[in-house]
Design a protein around this motif. Sequence first.
Motif, PDB file in Angstrom:
ATOM      1  N   VAL A  59       0.863  -1.174   0.000  1.00 41.43           N
ATOM      2  CA  VAL A  59       0.000   0.000   0.000  1.00 41.43           C
ATOM      3  C   VAL A  59       0.901   1.225   0.000  1.00 41.43           C
ATOM      4  O   VAL A  59       1.830   1.328   0.812  1.00 41.43           O
ATOM      5  CB  VAL A  59      -0.951   0.012   1.213  1.00 41.43           C
ATOM      6  CG1 VAL A  59      -1.703   1.334   1.301  1.00 41.43           C
ATOM      7  CG2 VAL A  59      -1.930  -1.155   1.128  1.00 41.43           C
ATOM      8  N   ILE A  60       0.624   2.134  -0.925  1.00 38.07           N
ATOM      9  CA  ILE A  60       1.389   3.371  -1.038  1.00 38.07           C
ATOM     10  C   ILE A  60       0.477   4.513  -0.613  1.00 38.07           C
ATOM     11  O   ILE A  60      -0.634   4.646  -1.120  1.00 38.07           O
ATOM     12  CB  ILE A  60       1.897   3.572  -2.484  1.00 38.07           C
ATOM     13  CG1 ILE A  60       2.817   2.399  -2.868  1.00 38.07           C
ATOM     14  CG2 ILE A  60       2.626   4.909  -2.615  1.00 38.07           C
ATOM     15  CD1 ILE A  60       3.313   2.444  -4.302  1.00 38.07           C
ATOM     16  N   HIS A  61       0.949   5.311   0.313  1.00 38.27           N
ATOM     17  CA  HIS A  61       0.174   6.433   0.852  1.00 38.27           C
ATOM     18  C   HIS A  61       0.457   7.684   0.025  1.00 38.27           C
ATOM     19  O   HIS A  61       1.210   8.570   0.443  1.00 38.27           O
ATOM     20  CB  HIS A  61       0.495   6.630   2.336  1.00 38.27           C
ATOM     21  CG  HIS A  61       0.223   5.384   3.129  1.00 38.27           C
ATOM     22  ND1 HIS A  61      -1.048   4.975   3.450  1.00 38.27           N
ATOM     23  CD2 HIS A  61       1.051   4.441   3.608  1.00 38.27           C
ATOM     24  CE1 HIS A  61      -0.992   3.842   4.119  1.00 38.27           C
ATOM     25  NE2 HIS A  61       0.273   3.492   4.222  1.00 38.27           N
ATOM     26  N   ALA A  62      -0.156   7.701  -1.152  1.00 36.44           N
ATOM     27  CA  ALA A  62       0.001   8.810  -2.105  1.00 36.44           C
ATOM     28  C   ALA A  62      -1.203   8.772  -3.038  1.00 36.44           C
ATOM     29  O   ALA A  62      -1.865   7.740  -3.160  1.00 36.44           O
ATOM     30  CB  ALA A  62       1.306   8.652  -2.897  1.00 36.44           C
ATOM     31  N   PRO A  63      -1.454   9.882  -3.723  1.00 40.32           N
ATOM     32  CA  PRO A  63      -2.568   9.886  -4.680  1.00 40.32           C
ATOM     33  C   PRO A  63      -2.323   8.909  -5.839  1.00 40.32           C
ATOM     34  O   PRO A  63      -1.185   8.734  -6.292  1.00 40.32           O
ATOM     35  CB  PRO A  63      -2.596  11.326  -5.200  1.00 40.32           C
ATOM     36  CG  PRO A  63      -1.843  12.126  -4.189  1.00 40.32           C
ATOM     37  CD  PRO A  63      -0.819  11.196  -3.601  1.00 40.32           C
ATOM     38  N   LEU A  64      -3.396   8.309  -6.329  1.00 38.72           N
ATOM     39  CA  LEU A  64      -3.305   7.390  -7.459  1.00 38.72           C
ATOM     40  C   LEU A  64      -2.652   8.060  -8.658  1.00 38.72           C
ATOM     41  O   LEU A  64      -1.808   7.466  -9.329  1.00 38.72           O
ATOM     42  CB  LEU A  64      -4.696   6.854  -7.825  1.00 38.72           C
ATOM     43  CG  LEU A  64      -4.774   5.931  -9.042  1.00 38.72           C
ATOM     44  CD1 LEU A  64      -3.857   4.726  -8.906  1.00 38.72           C
ATOM     45  CD2 LEU A  64      -6.210   5.494  -9.269  1.00 38.72           C
ATOM     46  N   ARG A  65      -2.983   9.322  -8.935  1.00 36.18           N
ATOM     47  CA  ARG A  65      -2.408  10.003 -10.103  1.00 36.18           C
ATOM     48  C   ARG A  65      -0.889  10.111  -9.991  1.00 36.18           C
ATOM     49  O   ARG A  65      -0.184  10.033 -10.993  1.00 36.18           O
ATOM     50  CB  ARG A  65      -3.042  11.379 -10.297  1.00 36.18           C
ATOM     51  CG  ARG A  65      -2.644  12.419  -9.275  1.00 36.18           C
ATOM     52  CD  ARG A  65      -3.296  13.777  -9.526  1.00 36.18           C
ATOM     53  NE  ARG A  65      -2.934  14.720  -8.502  1.00 36.18           N
ATOM     54  CZ  ARG A  65      -3.538  14.829  -7.335  1.00 36.18           C
ATOM     55  NH1 ARG A  65      -4.553  14.049  -7.037  1.00 36.18           N
ATOM     56  NH2 ARG A  65      -3.132  15.711  -6.451  1.00 36.18           N
ATOM     57  N   THR A  66      -0.365  10.269  -8.770  1.00 39.50           N
ATOM     58  CA  THR A  66       1.082  10.341  -8.562  1.00 39.50           C
ATOM     59  C   THR A  66       1.734   8.999  -8.864  1.00 39.50           C
ATOM     60  O   THR A  66       2.744   8.926  -9.577  1.00 39.50           O
ATOM     61  CB  THR A  66       1.384  10.764  -7.109  1.00 39.50           C
ATOM     62  OG1 THR A  66       0.833  12.051  -6.879  1.00 39.50           O
ATOM     63  CG2 THR A  66       2.882  10.762  -6.825  1.00 39.50           C
ATOM     64  N   ILE A  67       1.152   7.939  -8.338  1.00 38.52           N
ATOM     65  CA  ILE A  67       1.697   6.593  -8.526  1.00 38.52           C
ATOM     66  C   ILE A  67       1.632   6.207 -10.002  1.00 38.52           C
ATOM     67  O   ILE A  67       2.601   5.702 -10.570  1.00 38.52           O
ATOM     68  CB  ILE A  67       0.926   5.590  -7.645  1.00 38.52           C
ATOM     69  CG1 ILE A  67       1.098   5.959  -6.163  1.00 38.52           C
ATOM     70  CG2 ILE A  67       1.386   4.158  -7.912  1.00 38.52           C
ATOM     71  CD1 ILE A  67       0.092   5.311  -5.246  1.00 38.52           C
ATOM     72  N   TRP A  68       0.497   6.475 -10.623  1.00 36.78           N
ATOM     73  CA  TRP A  68       0.318   6.146 -12.045  1.00 36.78           C
ATOM     74  C   TRP A  68       1.338   6.889 -12.903  1.00 36.78           C
ATOM     75  O   TRP A  68       1.948   6.313 -13.805  1.00 36.78           O
ATOM     76  CB  TRP A  68      -1.117   6.469 -12.474  1.00 36.78           C
ATOM     77  CG  TRP A  68      -1.409   6.075 -13.881  1.00 36.78           C
ATOM     78  CD1 TRP A  68      -1.416   6.910 -14.975  1.00 36.78           C
ATOM     79  CD2 TRP A  68      -1.724   4.775 -14.374  1.00 36.78           C
ATOM     80  NE1 TRP A  68      -1.729   6.200 -16.105  1.00 36.78           N
ATOM     81  CE2 TRP A  68      -1.919   4.885 -15.763  1.00 36.78           C
ATOM     82  CE3 TRP A  68      -1.860   3.531 -13.773  1.00 36.78           C
ATOM     83  CZ2 TRP A  68      -2.246   3.794 -16.557  1.00 36.78           C
ATOM     84  CZ3 TRP A  68      -2.186   2.442 -14.567  1.00 36.78           C
ATOM     85  CH2 TRP A  68      -2.370   2.581 -15.932  1.00 36.78           C
ATOM     86  N   LYS A  69       1.529   8.167 -12.620  1.00 34.02           N
ATOM     87  CA  LYS A  69       2.475   8.977 -13.397  1.00 34.02           C
ATOM     88  C   LYS A  69       3.896   8.419 -13.263  1.00 34.02           C
ATOM     89  O   LYS A  69       4.618   8.298 -14.261  1.00 34.02           O
ATOM     90  CB  LYS A  69       2.416  10.438 -12.929  1.00 34.02           C
ATOM     91  CG  LYS A  69       3.437  11.346 -13.576  1.00 34.02           C
ATOM     92  CD  LYS A  69       3.084  11.684 -14.993  1.00 34.02           C
ATOM     93  CE  LYS A  69       4.001  12.780 -15.506  1.00 34.02           C
ATOM     94  NZ  LYS A  69       4.110  12.759 -16.944  1.00 34.02           N
ATOM     95  N   LEU A  70       4.303   8.080 -12.038  1.00 31.01           N
ATOM     96  CA  LEU A  70       5.637   7.516 -11.842  1.00 31.01           C
ATOM     97  C   LEU A  70       5.802   6.212 -12.626  1.00 31.01           C
ATOM     98  O   LEU A  70       6.816   5.997 -13.285  1.00 31.01           O
ATOM     99  CB  LEU A  70       5.906   7.252 -10.360  1.00 31.01           C
ATOM    100  CG  LEU A  70       6.232   8.466  -9.509  1.00 31.01           C
ATOM    101  CD1 LEU A  70       6.088   8.139  -8.029  1.00 31.01           C
ATOM    102  CD2 LEU A  70       7.651   8.955  -9.806  1.00 31.01           C
ATOM    103  N   GLN A  71       4.806   5.361 -12.570  1.00 28.85           N
ATOM    104  CA  GLN A  71       4.911   4.048 -13.213  1.00 28.85           C
ATOM    105  C   GLN A  71       4.851   4.136 -14.733  1.00 28.85           C
ATOM    106  O   GLN A  71       5.509   3.368 -15.419  1.00 28.85           O
ATOM    107  CB  GLN A  71       3.807   3.126 -12.685  1.00 28.85           C
ATOM    108  CG  GLN A  71       3.916   1.710 -13.152  1.00 28.85           C
ATOM    109  CD  GLN A  71       5.120   0.977 -12.608  1.00 28.85           C
ATOM    110  OE1 GLN A  71       5.889   1.476 -11.805  1.00 28.85           O
ATOM    111  NE2 GLN A  71       5.314  -0.234 -13.057  1.00 28.85           N
ATOM    112  N   THR A  72       4.061   5.062 -15.273  1.00 29.86           N
ATOM    113  CA  THR A  72       3.880   5.110 -16.725  1.00 29.86           C
ATOM    114  C   THR A  72       4.810   6.098 -17.434  1.00 29.86           C
ATOM    115  O   THR A  72       4.918   6.042 -18.657  1.00 29.86           O
ATOM    116  CB  THR A  72       2.417   5.438 -17.083  1.00 29.86           C
ATOM    117  OG1 THR A  72       2.067   6.712 -16.544  1.00 29.86           O
ATOM    118  CG2 THR A  72       1.480   4.354 -16.558  1.00 29.86           C
ATOM    119  N   ASP A  73       5.485   6.963 -16.706  1.00 26.02           N
ATOM    120  CA  ASP A  73       6.490   7.843 -17.312  1.00 26.02           C
ATOM    121  C   ASP A  73       7.804   7.071 -17.329  1.00 26.02           C
ATOM    122  O   ASP A  73       8.741   7.360 -16.588  1.00 26.02           O
ATOM    123  CB  ASP A  73       6.600   9.150 -16.531  1.00 26.02           C
ATOM    124  CG  ASP A  73       7.486  10.175 -17.214  1.00 26.02           C
ATOM    125  OD1 ASP A  73       8.045   9.884 -18.297  1.00 26.02           O
ATOM    126  OD2 ASP A  73       7.633  11.282 -16.658  1.00 26.02           O
TER     127      ASP A  73
END
Length: 188
Positions: free
Chosen positions: A38-52
């Motif tokens: 579980v990552i305590h951060a917004p989904l948009r932040t996690i998604w951006k890190l993973q897809t960039d």
Amino acid sequence: MAAPAGATATAAHPAKSLTCRGAGVDPDALVRYRTETVIHAPLRTIWKLQTDVERWPSWQGAVTAMKRLDHGPFRKGSAFRWATPIPPNPTTPATSLEITSTVEQLTHNSCIRWTGPAVAEGLHIDGVHVWNFTKVKDGVRVSTEETRTGAEVEADVPAATEILRQGLEAWLRDLKTAAEAPTHNRPR
């Protein structure tokens, strides 16, 4: 941190494989590992890190090189070539594994599935990797599962599975650290 693969599964009720748009990992692969955190951060932040993907080397310790092979938004059909070190062992020197990944399935902010070969001198591995992102209280559960096939990994399944375990758990730790960093959690 990351939970061991199958932590909630029993022999009678094995964990169901992760999927993205109905497609999962290779069901016949002998080398497989699944983990989550579980990552305590917004989904948009996690998604951006993973897809960039071009920025992976800036936050992911095991990625030494990255090149996006297409342009535009990260989507089905996106392809990228990246490298990660292979530690030396008694029979081979340290070298780099070059991986060419192609996104086969993707649902924005939900899941990604990519496939592709990983090659080094005398080594060829085919991999299938699935990522799921699920909002939970106070964060996002990031689940990942990967399978690998090829003569080299199938020659020593326990060792190949341990290498895969170490890699996936390190990836999740790095993603968690990057996403939870104060600079990534500022309102945008």
